[in-house]
Design a protein around this motif. Structure first.
Motif, short mmCIF file in Angstrom:
data_model
loop_
_atom_site.label_atom_id
_atom_site.label_comp_id
_atom_site.label_asym_id
_atom_site.label_seq_id
_atom_site.Cartn_x
_atom_site.Cartn_y
_atom_site.Cartn_z
N VAL A 1097 0.79 -1.19 0.05
CA VAL A 1097 -0.05 0.20 -0.06
C VAL A 1097 0.98 1.33 0.05
O VAL A 1097 0.34 2.30 -0.21
CB VAL A 1097 -0.95 0.07 1.06
CG1 VAL A 1097 -2.06 -1.13 0.94
CG2 VAL A 1097 -0.18 0.00 2.60
N ALA A 1101 -1.75 1.86 -2.91
CA ALA A 1101 -2.97 1.65 -2.17
C ALA A 1101 -4.37 1.45 -2.83
O ALA A 1101 -5.17 0.60 -2.44
CB ALA A 1101 -2.97 2.65 -1.18
N SER A 1105 -6.76 -1.98 -2.66
CA SER A 1105 -8.11 -1.95 -2.21
C SER A 1105 -9.01 -2.33 -3.02
O SER A 1105 -9.95 -3.14 -2.89
CB SER A 1105 -8.48 -0.35 -1.56
OG SER A 1105 -9.56 -0.39 -1.33
N GLU A 1131 -10.00 -1.99 3.96
CA GLU A 1131 -9.54 -1.00 5.14
C GLU A 1131 -10.30 -1.35 6.28
O GLU A 1131 -9.75 -1.36 7.31
CB GLU A 1131 -9.84 0.41 4.77
CG GLU A 1131 -9.09 1.03 3.63
CD GLU A 1131 -9.70 0.72 2.21
OE1 GLU A 1131 -9.28 1.43 1.44
OE2 GLU A 1131 -10.47 -0.15 2.15
N THR A 1153 0.03 0.15 8.00
CA THR A 1153 -0.77 -0.05 6.75
C THR A 1153 -2.10 0.87 6.54
O THR A 1153 -2.10 1.39 5.43
CB THR A 1153 -1.09 -1.61 6.65
OG1 THR A 1153 -0.28 -2.62 7.25
CG2 THR A 1153 -1.76 -1.92 5.31
N LEU A 1154 -2.73 0.94 7.41
CA LEU A 1154 -3.93 1.79 7.34
C LEU A 1154 -3.56 3.32 7.26
O LEU A 1154 -4.18 3.66 6.59
CB LEU A 1154 -4.72 1.55 8.70
CG LEU A 1154 -5.56 0.39 8.65
CD1 LEU A 1154 -6.29 0.15 10.12
CD2 LEU A 1154 -6.86 0.38 7.66
N THR A 1155 -2.45 3.59 7.88
CA THR A 1155 -2.39 5.02 7.74
C THR A 1155 -1.42 5.41 6.48
O THR A 1155 -2.01 6.34 5.79
CB THR A 1155 -0.97 5.30 8.74
OG1 THR A 1155 -1.29 4.85 9.94
CG2 THR A 1155 -0.53 6.63 8.81
N MET A 1157 -2.71 3.79 3.78
CA MET A 1157 -3.75 3.70 2.89
C MET A 1157 -4.69 5.04 2.87
O MET A 1157 -5.07 5.41 2.12
CB MET A 1157 -4.44 2.51 3.16
CG MET A 1157 -4.01 1.19 2.83
SD MET A 1157 -5.34 -0.13 3.36
CE MET A 1157 -5.99 -0.31 1.83
N LEU A 1158 -4.82 5.36 4.17
CA LEU A 1158 -5.12 6.75 4.35
C LEU A 1158 -4.49 7.95 3.74
O LEU A 1158 -5.38 8.76 3.08
CB LEU A 1158 -5.29 6.91 5.84
CG LEU A 1158 -5.93 8.10 6.61
CD1 LEU A 1158 -6.54 7.75 7.77
CD2 LEU A 1158 -5.12 9.45 6.67
N TRP A 1169 -13.85 6.76 4.10
CA TRP A 1169 -13.10 6.77 5.52
C TRP A 1169 -13.81 7.43 6.72
O TRP A 1169 -13.73 6.83 7.59
CB TRP A 1169 -11.83 7.55 5.21
CG TRP A 1169 -10.61 6.62 4.55
CD1 TRP A 1169 -10.56 6.52 3.15
CD2 TRP A 1169 -9.79 5.77 5.05
NE1 TRP A 1169 -9.62 5.52 2.85
CE2 TRP A 1169 -9.16 5.21 4.01
CE3 TRP A 1169 -9.75 5.61 6.37
CZ2 TRP A 1169 -8.06 4.10 4.20
CZ3 TRP A 1169 -8.62 4.33 6.64
CH2 TRP A 1169 -7.91 3.96 5.68
N CYS A 1231 -7.22 8.89 13.16
CA CYS A 1231 -7.38 8.69 11.86
C CYS A 1231 -8.11 9.84 11.07
O CYS A 1231 -7.69 10.62 10.18
CB CYS A 1231 -8.18 7.37 11.20
SG CYS A 1231 -7.08 6.00 11.23
#
Length: 2047
Positions: A1097, A1101, A1105, A1131, A1153-1155, A1157-1158, A1169, A1231
């Motif tokens: 990602v 990313a 997704s 996510e 990972t989430l950061t 992607m965000l 989101w 987030c």
């Protein structure tokens, strides 16, 4: 390989290939086919089907390897399912035939297996289509199984699983047969077969009802049997089977009861009973077990118990969280019953008990901790509490029996201990996990959690007391507000129960545990607690000898408290250090003689007490050294040392004491040993050099004559092996989710693992990673591990000769022992020696001479061939370290040679594995040993070993070693890459899947090869692409492997490939593989998946997704992830996983990972989101039952009772996340903040609602943050009002960001309002709870920040609305006024400092904003007044809010100002350098205490700047004249504690004059500012610097401070130097402008001072002595300026710095260099122009503070700079505007030229000369630029000349040569083609012609007037064509009119005669006027006006002219007539709008 990509196998290519390449080619083709078939059209398939089937079935005969046979089978199945099915029966028959074949040769085996696999897949895919053929097939397969070997059994089981899966209920006829076959396989000796059988049975139970009804008992017993001797994978598979079957039995009673009469309804109790049986009695049926029980031998093997434990967890997980909630109490009582007294045999030995307790804890943790949400966990905690109360009653009744004898023998008491331990541990873990959300649970008095835990602290069993203490520690860490409370309570009980042994130990454990918790509580505990605890500890130690019954407990408790106290760190400990050192000194005898007498005197009991006490003391000192390293000064170390020799003496005597006094001393003496070793290991070895010999002797005897016969390898060695090598030893040493229970299997049968009761001192230590509770090992073992550690330290410090003796001794002792004992000694010796090599390598020491090396080698080589694989592993590592320490290439080569020889000759597995690993390890520490032939030899040998198919172990070790070499040999390995890759592939395609360890090693090899190839993999050459294809092929084989760890390897290989050659990795199939394994039950596989995702990602990313969602939509039948990707995307799935996952490292990776992607997608997928975050956070609203606040009313929402909380579960389906934990919610809130900052970078539309709505209408797919403002506020509100403090902080932070970012967004529907205004109720409601009295200070501090931001943002204009939030700040201020004494005693004093300063800072911010608003409005007001009075009303409305805000603050300003000043005074004290530490006030400052000074510092650093600025503003507003009436005139600077620096209150004058008070305050502010600005750290916040400069500006805005700085030149110079430095080091224009403003004010102050002195001198001297007036100002009589002392010099330096930085051409040094020669003009940025302008203004003020002589010194510099700026920046702009810098330089020039110094007698002549030169410079500007003239702005230069002419004394400009040149320039300009330039030129001449001094003006008039008149006469013919030309004519006429006025009488008539005809020619008659253009009309009106004025003025001339020219007269008359009416109107208009010319004049009026 590309040739393999076709539908049919390309046979001609295939036949040309070699044997191995064929296999590769086939696999590649099959892989391609697998992807191709599903997407090929039916017709194409039917066309080629016959041929394809032939090709595929022929492959069955080619002995395909495992991966190939699986692909053949899959492809055949797909082929038949999409094509025609008629030939399928032939294929099935063919397979059956192959299976029936009698050929048993190994070469034929793969063909048979392939047929088996093929059948499985055909039935799985085609299922019931195949009709009844399955009975024959199944029969055939089962028959084949009777004499199949393990691989056959394995494949048959898996095949049967597939057949069952495909046929479903249709297979019922065969169920019994399959069941029988699988039963026998479930206890097979091959573990892989057991796993396969478990999978087969799991499939079977879906349809086979008998498995969970009639045969349930036998299935359960069978599973228990299967657990025996199993490995981890088997336990996992069988536990899954057992758990599922039981869950099925329990839940399916309704469905089938009606259909079958004989169905036995089974209850939860019975299911539990079945599982319990396995746990308690193991696998030996019920009858045999009872016989064993009678004999008294416990027969439950551990693996059965661990397996059953896992089955419990599967059982509950299958039934789900809701089932667990409903049945929790039954479940809990059953689980706890497993370790209760009803089964005494299970817990008869301590070892068994610990094992069982671990299992029980694991079950509870995995179910309660893993499945339940927070609400359910709280309910569970209540249940556990009830259980504790029940057990407590049992104990109480047993204890209340008065008879002491019976009391001790009561079995109930001791037996309940294990249940209590488990319950307390789970309660602790639950609360620890819940964090502050557990607050309601503890406040609930009906449950009484704290009472329950504290009540069992007095339990007779020590393990219960310890666990209760640990539970308290967990509560304290979770809820920091309870720490102090619990400490007080326990200390109080401890003092009260001083004579009860249980009381003393129990409460001392509790206090120690709580002290250990303090370091996890950021808010700390009050400092005074340390003193209390120290007193209690001393008291216990001193009173220990008074009562022999409890002397042991008191001694232990005293030292335990001291040791725990040390963890509080240096700040606390330093106050108690002397007392502790005294106790330490007293506990050991002072000389050897005393020790001797001691030995003769004591008995066994006194020795027990003594040893306990001394061990405690050693522990306390160790704790001190570890936690307070900062206090270990040389002096302290000297005081620590004296008792050490005596401690070592006692160590050497222990064995004799132990002999004299018997067995009771065994444990205390072991503990003493352990603690002494531990202490010595942390002390610097220099400190105990004298005792080396004695200690080493003891260590050697401990290692070689161990007390225990326990094989301790599993806890000694793993830390000495390299973590990668441990992978060889199978899953036991790897991290798994079941590590907690699996550990006991690792430790062998004699020991169950650690437990708290083995070492109470571990209760205050930090827990090892991954443990929930400390697990110290039994003393016997911990002594050995401490001895090996200490040996490592000491061996590297003893002399080399001594080393030899030690090693030889160790070698001998290994030789002399035999059997298992020998292995134990060898193990200890290798551990110790390996540790010492580690130390030697770290300190770069050498081992010593040849003999030492030889002995060392002998030690290691012996172990390299040990039977224990772990020891071999450690020995290989040790060998490599040995080579590293010796670092001699010959020695290393020798080592490698030894291994080569061994490997060539040896045939046994042991030596082959050991030596092959040694070869790899050698590379690890020495890189590529350097020689290629050595490498070739290594690789050759390892190749051979890795193909030894007789021993998978040898293969695995050799391949692992090969992987190490590939990894470490670097570029040398390139030649071997291809052959190695081929080898790896060949093995992957042929090694049976059951040998997982070989496959794992192959995976590591492939990974290493990919890393070695690195970025080369991107290449396009044939060799590279072949290598790449091979790598991808290898990954594909591994992905298909059934073993999860091999799949993990495959994923990490693909991850590497993706890093190096991203284009060649098929992302969609990789992502689908990752999604499938996202919720795997294997921790390492999940880790690999998330690590891979994290990498993917970062680059792609969005693609990742999309692929994930697409995969779920296609959703093939074999993919049912546990997470709902379809609804919430990848996510959401990751967020869900984050919520359930317990592994810290994995959680961290998921967050990253989430950061990623965000950051890359949040802006595009904004709604998605935000919805995700909202769904997660919504759970907290649900949990709190806080109704959403309606914006109209703000009353508290009614409290909802517990019952209704549970009803909200109905809408579960709306929440994709069920009850996420608080940590996940905190992450979601973070987030949200990140999303806002991403949007901020993405564009302004996100913060502009009008723009956002427009763009949204244009394209509905666009999405903007501002449209989701309501959601943002709602989320922030939900988070800010949660129970969890962490979440509250995150919520407030989110709210703060929202307020700051959206405060200025206007509301389009209500102009004049902002969009946030509608949310004020929500903001108020979110903030209010944070000011409740019980809120933790950090939350309140954060809330203050939000309050001030909200008030300051100006969102709310109505004062009544503002009051709500303002009221919150007022309430905090009341709290602050109480001072530090009144603060609550819950937390450390520094937290009250934090809170107070946060409140003061918030008030400061509000006050600053209020003052600024008022200032802006008063400016606006003045502006309004200037413009017109009509604006009065509108202005009144505006002021109300600002002055209102100021009024709000004004009420409290009196108090605030005092507090602010106190805070600043504190800050000033805290910033003093350390050498003044002794002079600081002893009791601390106003807001901090002396003890917590270090903790308080950061809070002051955080808030001082705004407080400083606010204080400066307040002092300014009072003009420094206010004296507080209450205080008289006494000490103003500090309200609470009247102390100041270095002065005692007695020596100070009691009353200070207001002047003194003001001076103090002035210096306080100035001192802090200068101190900070002198050296702002590079990370100092911009806001702080700006605040400082603003404070200085405010300060110098009023006269009194200006008089101070004006009168103190040194101070002024110092300030200027500081500002100069600031400008040099900070690029920010804001900072530089603010600094220049301060410089201007300082200069202004100096000017005032000089004026004042001059004025008073004039008054004193009277008018008589005017001539001798002393000259004030710098430069005195000589004109000299001293750098460093001179204010003028400092100012010039600073201005030059600014100017040269903006315009480098000004630097004379640079102007010579070619770089700057090119005379091109730079256009400065807006900021740059502002800076230059301000600097010029400052420059022009400088002469005013000089004496006349001084002014002469500085004038050339100033002129050079001003004219330089003019020259460099005078560029034409399009609209005729002047650049800001030019305007400023002309302004400065004017100010300078009109300076009084130009006329002062002493300096006049010098000034005149200099000014003339300056004028020449200006004139020269024209001549320099030849070709560049068009760029230069003539107007600016002409204006400059005019300024010279007008502002200097005539003698400067009337010199003939200068005057001539000036006139020349005007002439040239008059002829300019540009009307704007002409116009300006006329304006300038206009002013020169009117100069009062005729000598100045006449020459200009004579030279230029004629040409002006001439030009005007020309215009009679050429009428103006545009407004600019019209203006030129108007200006010309104005000039002539002015001339006429100034001319002498005789010339006047002549001039009028010239002017009138021109004016009349502009007039129009009536008819022409109507049709004329606008320009002509304007000209007509202008002429008429002028004629009207001139006529009356010079009537005689006028009349004459009119008479002489009739035409003119007629024209005039008609114009006057026709225009009479309109002229009136027009003139009125004209007066109001004076046209463009005047507006230009306004801006550039420098004259």
């Amino acid at each position: 390989m590309e040739l393999a990509h076709s539908l049919l196998l390309n046979e001609e290519v295939y036949n040309q290939l070699g044997e191995f390449q064929k296999a590769e080619f086939i696999f590649e083709w099959l892989q391609f086919l697998e992807k191709l078939l599903p997407v090929t059209s039916r017709a194409d398939i039917r066309e080629n089907q016959k041929k394809l089937v032939e090709q595929l079935t022929s492959l069955l005969n080619n002995s395909p390897g495992p991966p190939t046979r699986r692909l053949v089978a899959k492809n055949l199945a797909v082929l038949y399912s999409t094509g025609d099915t008629f030939s399928v029966y032939q294929t099935i028959d063919k397979c059956n035939e192959l299976i029936r074949s009698k050929d048993d040769s190994p070469s034929y085996l793969p063909t048979k297996l392939a047929a088996v696999v093929c059948l499985g897949y055909l039935y799985k895919k085609l299922g019931r289509i195949l009709g009844n053929s399955f009975t024959d097939t199944v029969g055939n397969v089962l028959k084949a199984m009777k004499n199949a070997e393990s691989q056959g059994r394995y494949e048959i089981m898996l095949s049967l699983q597939n057949i069952l899966n495909g046929l479903g209920a249709a297979a019922i006829p065969c169920h019994r047969d399959i069941y029988k076959a699988a039963r026998s396989c479930l206890t097979d000796r091959s573990m892989a077969v057991r796993c396969a059988a478990a999978k087969c049975l799991l499939e079977l139970q879906n349809e086979a009802v008998f498995m969970w009804s009639t045969d349930l008992d036998s299935v359960v017993t069978l599973c228990f049997k299967s657990f025996e001797g199993s490995n981890y994978d088997v336990r996992l598979a069988v536990a899954k089977l057992l758990g599922t079957v039981l869950a099925r039995a329990l839940t399916s009673k309704q469905t089938t009861a009606s259909t079958r009469h004989n169905f036995r309804r089974i209850s939860l109790e019975e299911v539990m009973e079945l599982l319990g049986t396995g746990f308690l009695r193991g696998s030996c049926g019920f009858l045999r077990a009872s016989g064993d029980m009678l004999k008294g031998t416990s027969s439950v093997s551990r693996d059965v118990r661990v397996g059953v434990t896992q089955a419990y967890v599967v059982f509950v997980s299958t039934l789900g969280a809701q089932w667990l909630e409903r049945n929790f109490s039954a479940f809990l009582s059953h689980i706890l019953d497993l370790v209760s007294q009803s089964h005494p045999k299970v817990i008869q030995s301590q070892m068994d008990a610990i094992g069982c307790r671990r299992c029980v804890s694991f079950i509870l943790r995995a179910t309660v901790g893993g499945l339940l949400g927070e609400k359910a966990q709280i309910a569970a905690a209540k249940e556990i509490c009830q259980a504790i109360w029940k057990l407590k009653k049992v104990v109480d009744t047993a204890m209340s029996d008065n008879n002491l004898e019976t009391r001790i023998s009561t079995t109930d008491v001791t037996a309940s201990q294990h249940v209590l331990v488990c319950a307390l541990q789970e309660l602790g873990s639950l609360i620890h996990g819940l964090g502050t959300t557990a607050a309601p649970l503890l406040q609930d008095s009906s449950t009484g959690v704290l009472e329950a835990v504290i009540s069992v602290i007095l339990h007779p069993s020590i393990s219960v007391r310890l666990t209760a203490a640990w539970c308290l520690r967990c509560i304290a860490v979770a809820l920091p507000c309870y720490v102090s409370l619990l400490l007080d309570r326990c200390i109080e009980r401890l003092s009260a129960l001083k004579s009860s042994p249980e009381g003393v130990t129990g409460y001392s454990f509790a206090v120690a545990a709580l002290l250990g918790a303090v370091k996890h509580c950021p808010l700390g505990i009050p400092h005074g607690k340390g003193k209390v605890i120290m007193t209690v500890a001393e008291d216990l130690l001193c009173s220990a000898s008074q009562n022999s019954r409890i002397s042991l407990q008191r001694t232990q408790a005293g030292w335990l408290l001291i040791a725990a106290l040390m963890t509080l760190g240096p700040a606390v400990v330093q106050h108690h250090l002397p007392r502790m050192l005294l106790l330490w000194k007293c506990i050991f005898p002072s000389c050897p003689k005393d020790l001797e007498t001691e030995k003769t005197r004591g008995d066994s009991f006194t020795w027990q007490v003594t040893l306990e006490g001394r061990a405690g003391a050693l522990c306390a000192i160790k704790s001190f050294v570890s936690h307070c390293a900062g206090l270990l000064t040389d002096e302290v170390v000297q005081r620590l040392l004296p008792p050490l020799p005596s401690a070592v003496d006692l160590l050497t005597q222990l064995s004799s004491i132990y002999k004299s006094y018997g067995n009771s001393l065994k444990t205390p003496s072991t503990v003493y040993r352990h603690k002494l070793y531990e202490l010595l290991a942390v002390l610097p070895p220099k400190t105990y050099e004298g005792s080396f010999c004695a200690v080493l002797k003891e260590l050697v005897s401990d290692l070689t004559v161990p007390d225990s016969q326990i094989d301790a390898s599993t806890f000694l060695l793993p830390s000495l092996c390299h973590e990668n090598d441990l992978l060889l030893l199978g899953p036991l040493l790897q991290e798994t989710d079941h590590r907690f229970i699996e550990e006991q299997l690792l430790l062998g049968n004699s020991i169950a693992g650690g437990s708290l009761e083995y070492d109470p001192y571990s209760i205050y230590e930090k827990v090892a990673k991954g443990d929930s509770v400390p697990k110290p090992l039994p003393p016997v073992l911990s002594v050995i591990s401490a001895a090996t550690r200490l040996f490592g330290v000491m061996f590297s410090h003893v002399a080399e000769s001594h080393r030899l003796q030690v090693l030889e001794h160790l070698l001998n002792s290994i030789k002399q022992t035999k059997g298992s004992r020998q292995q134990i000694v060898q193990l200890n010796v290798v551990s110790a020696f390996s540790t010492s090599l580690k130390h030697l390598a770290n300190c770069k020491g050498s081992l010593g001479p040849e003999e030492v090396r030889r002995s060392a080698l002998a030690v290691v080589m012996g172990a390299l061939e040990s039977n224990n694989p772990l020891l071999r592993c450690a020995a290989a590592e040790c060998l490599a370290r040995l080579a590293q320490v010796v670092s001699d290439s010959a020695f290393t080569a020798g080592l490698a040679q030894v291994s080569f020889d061994k490997l060539k000759s040896a045939r046994d597995v042991v030596s082959r594995t050991g030596h092959s690993l040694a070869l790899g390890c050698l590379y690890r520490y020495l890189g590529g040993i350097g020689s290629t032939q050595h490498l070739n030899a290594c690789v050759g040998i390892l190749y051979t070993l890795s193909q030894d198919s007789t021993s998978p172990d040898v293969q695995a070790w050799a391949l692992h070693s090969l992987a190490l070499i590939v990894d470490l040999a670097g570029p040398l390995y390139h030649v071997h890459v291809e052959p190695t890759l081929s080898l790896v592939l060949m093995l992957l395609l042929t090694v049976p899947p059951a040998y997982t360890e070989v496959h794992q090693s192959l995976g590591r090899c492939l990974n290493a090869l990919i890393t070695t190839l690195g970025p080369e993999l991107q290449g396009s050459s044939t060799t590279v692409s072949a290598l790449r294809t091979s790598c991808l092929l290898g990954c594909a084989v591994m992905q298909d492997n059934p073993d999860c760890l091999v799949q993990a390897q495959a994923i990490s290989c693909l991850q590497q490939l993706h890093m190096f050659a991203p284009r060649h990795v098929n992302l969609s199939s990789l992502v689908s593989c990752l999604c499938v394994n996202l919720c795997s039950s294997y921790l390492l596989l999940r880790r690999a998946v998330v690590a891979c995702l994290r990498q993917l990602v970062q680059r792609e990313a969005a693609e990742v997704s999309e692929y994930a969602v697409a995969l779920v939509k296609e959703s093939r039948e074999d993919f049912t992830p546990d997470v709902n990707i379809r609804e919430i995307g990848l996510e959401g799935a990751l967020l869900g996983l984050l919520d359930k996952e317990l592994d810290q490292r994995l959680c961290q990776d998921i967050k990253e990972t989430l950061t990623h992607m965000l950051t890359s997608m949040a802006v595009e997928k904004l709604s998605f989101w935000l919805k995700l975050c909202k769904d997660v956070l919504a759970a907290s609203a649900d949990f709190n039952t806080v109704a959403s606040v309606d914006t109209t009313q703000e009353e508290e929402t009614a409290k909802v009772d517990d019952g209704s909380v549970l009803t909200s579960d109905g809408d579960e389906r709306f929440y994709p996340f069920s009850n996420p934990r608080w940590s996940t919610r905190v992450f979601a809130a973070e987030c949200v903040c990140k999303i806002i900052s991403q949007c901020e970078n993405a564009g302004s539309a996100h913060f502009d609602i009008t723009l956002a709505q427009e763009r949204k209408q244009r394209d509905s797919r666009d999405d903007f943050l501002v449209l989701h403002l309501a959601d943002l506020i709602r989320m922030a509100f939900m988070a800010a009002t949660d129970h969890s403090d962490q979440l509250r902080l995150s919520g407030l932070q989110t709210l703060l960001i929202v307020v700051r970012k959206f405060a200025a967004v206007p509301e389009p529907e209500f102009p004049g309002h902002v969009i946030l205004e509608q949310y004020q109720a929500n903001v108020g409601a979110a903030l209010r709870p944070a000011f409740a009295p019980e809120t933790p200070p950090d939350v309140t501090a954060k809330a203050c920040q939000v309050c001030s931001a909200w008030i300051a943002s100006g969102v709310v204009s109505d004062l009544n609305d503002l009051r709500r939030v303002h009221q919150l700040l007022v309430s905090s201020l009341v709290k602050v006024q109480a001072g530090k004494e009144a603060q609550s005693q819950q937390y450390n004093e520094s937290t009250s400092t934090m809170e107070i300063l946060a409140v003061l800072k918030a008030w400061a911010e509000v006050y600053i904003v209020a003052v600024e608003k008022q200032k802006n409005q008063s400016d606006a007001h003045n502006h309004c007044l200037k413009v017109a009075n009509s604006a009065e009303e509108s202005y009144k409305g505006v002021t109300s809010s600002a002055s209102g805000l100021l009024d709000l603050v004004q009420a409290d300003l009196g108090i605030l100002s005092k507090l602010w000043l106190s805070a600043l005074q504190d800050f000033a004290l805290l910033t003093l350098p350390s050498e003044y530490a002794l002079q600081l006030p002893a009791e601390g400052g106003t807001f901090y205490t002396a003890e917590t000074i270090e903790n308080a510092r950061p809070h002051y650093y955080n808030s001082w700047a705004l407080i400083l600025y606010a204080t400066a503003l307040w002092l300014t507003s009072t003009g420094f004249i206010v004296v507080d009436p209450d205080e008289g005139v006494t000490n103003l600077s500090r309200p609470v504690t009247p102390t100041t620096m270095c002065q005692d209150s007695s020596t100070r004058p009691l009353v200070k004059s207001p002047e003194d008070v003001n001076t103090d305050r002035f210096h306080l502010i100035l001192g802090i500012t200068v101190e900070f600005l002198c050296s702002p750290r590079s990370d100092a916040a911009m806001e702080n610097i700006i605040a400082c400069l603003r404070a200085l500006q405010a300060l110098f805005d009023v006269p009194w401070p200006r008089s101070k700085i004006g009168g103190d030149q040194e101070l002024g110079v110092e300030l200027l130097n500081v500002l100069h430095r600031l400008i040099l080091t900070r690029e920010s224009p804001d900072i530089q402008l603010a600094a220049l403003e301060v410089v201007r004010l300082i200069l202004f102050a100096a000017q005032e001072h000089v004026k004042e002195k001059r004025r008073s001198a004039e008054v004193d001297d009277g008018a008589a002595e005017k001539e001798t007036l002393p000259e004030f100002g710098e430069g005195k009589d000589t004109g000299g300026l001293v750098p460093g002392k001179s204010l003028v010099f400092a100012t010039l330096e600073l201005c030059v710095c600014i100017l040269v930085r903006q315009l480098p051409q000004l630097n004379p040094k640079l102007t010579c260099s070619p770089a700057v020669q090119s005379g091109k003009h730079l256009l400065l940025s807006e900021d740059g122009s502002r800076l230059v302008a301000v600097a010029l203004v400052i420059l022009s003020d400088v002469p005013a503070i000089c004496s006349p002589e001084g002014s002469v010194s500085v004038l050339p510099t100033i002129l050079y700079l001003i004219i330089g700026v003019l020259k460099e920046t005078a560029v034409k702009l399009r609209d005729g505007q002047l650049p800001l810098t030019v305007a400023a330089s002309l302004q400065a020039l004017k100010g300078l030229l009109s300076s009084p110094m130009a006329r002062a007698e002493k300096s006049r002549t010098a000034w005149t000369d200099l000014l003339r030169s300056a004028l020449v410079t200006v004139l020269d500007c024209w001549d320099q630029v030849d070709g560049l003239l068009q760029e230069l702005d003539e107007v600016s230069l002409l204006t400059a000349i005019t300024v010279f002419v007008m502002s200097t004394s005539p003698e400067v400009t009337t010199v003939e040569c200068l005057q001539k040149r000036c006139i020349e320039k005007f002439k040239i300009t008059l002829d300019s083609k540009d009307p704007l330039v002409q116009c300006k030129c006329y304006q300038l001449l206009h002013s020169i012609f009117q100069h009062p001094n005729k000598t100045v003006s006449y020459p200009y008039i004579h030279s230029l007037a004629p040409s002006i008149v001439g030009k005007l006469q020309e215009t009679e013919k050429a009428k103006p064509e545009n407004a600019a030309e019209l203006q030129v004519i108007q200006e010309g006429i104005k000039v002539v009119t002015a001339l006429t006025a100034t001319a002498e009488e005789e010339h006047r008539a002549h001039l009028v005669a010239c002017l009138l005809p021109i004016l009349i020619s502009f007039l129009l008659d009536e008819n022409a006027l109507a049709s004329a253009t606008k320009l002509a009309k304007n000209l007509h009106e202008f002429a008429l006006q002028n004629l009207m004025q001139i006529g009356p003025q010079y009537s005689s001339v006028f009349k004459k002219l009119m008479a002489s020219s009739p035409t003119m007269k007629a024209r005039l008359e008609s114009a006057v007539k026709g225009n009479q009416e309109s002229v009136k109107v027009k003139t009125a208009k004209h007066a109001k709008n004076p046209g463009k010319s005047s507006s230009i004049q306004l801006k550039t009026n420098f004259l």
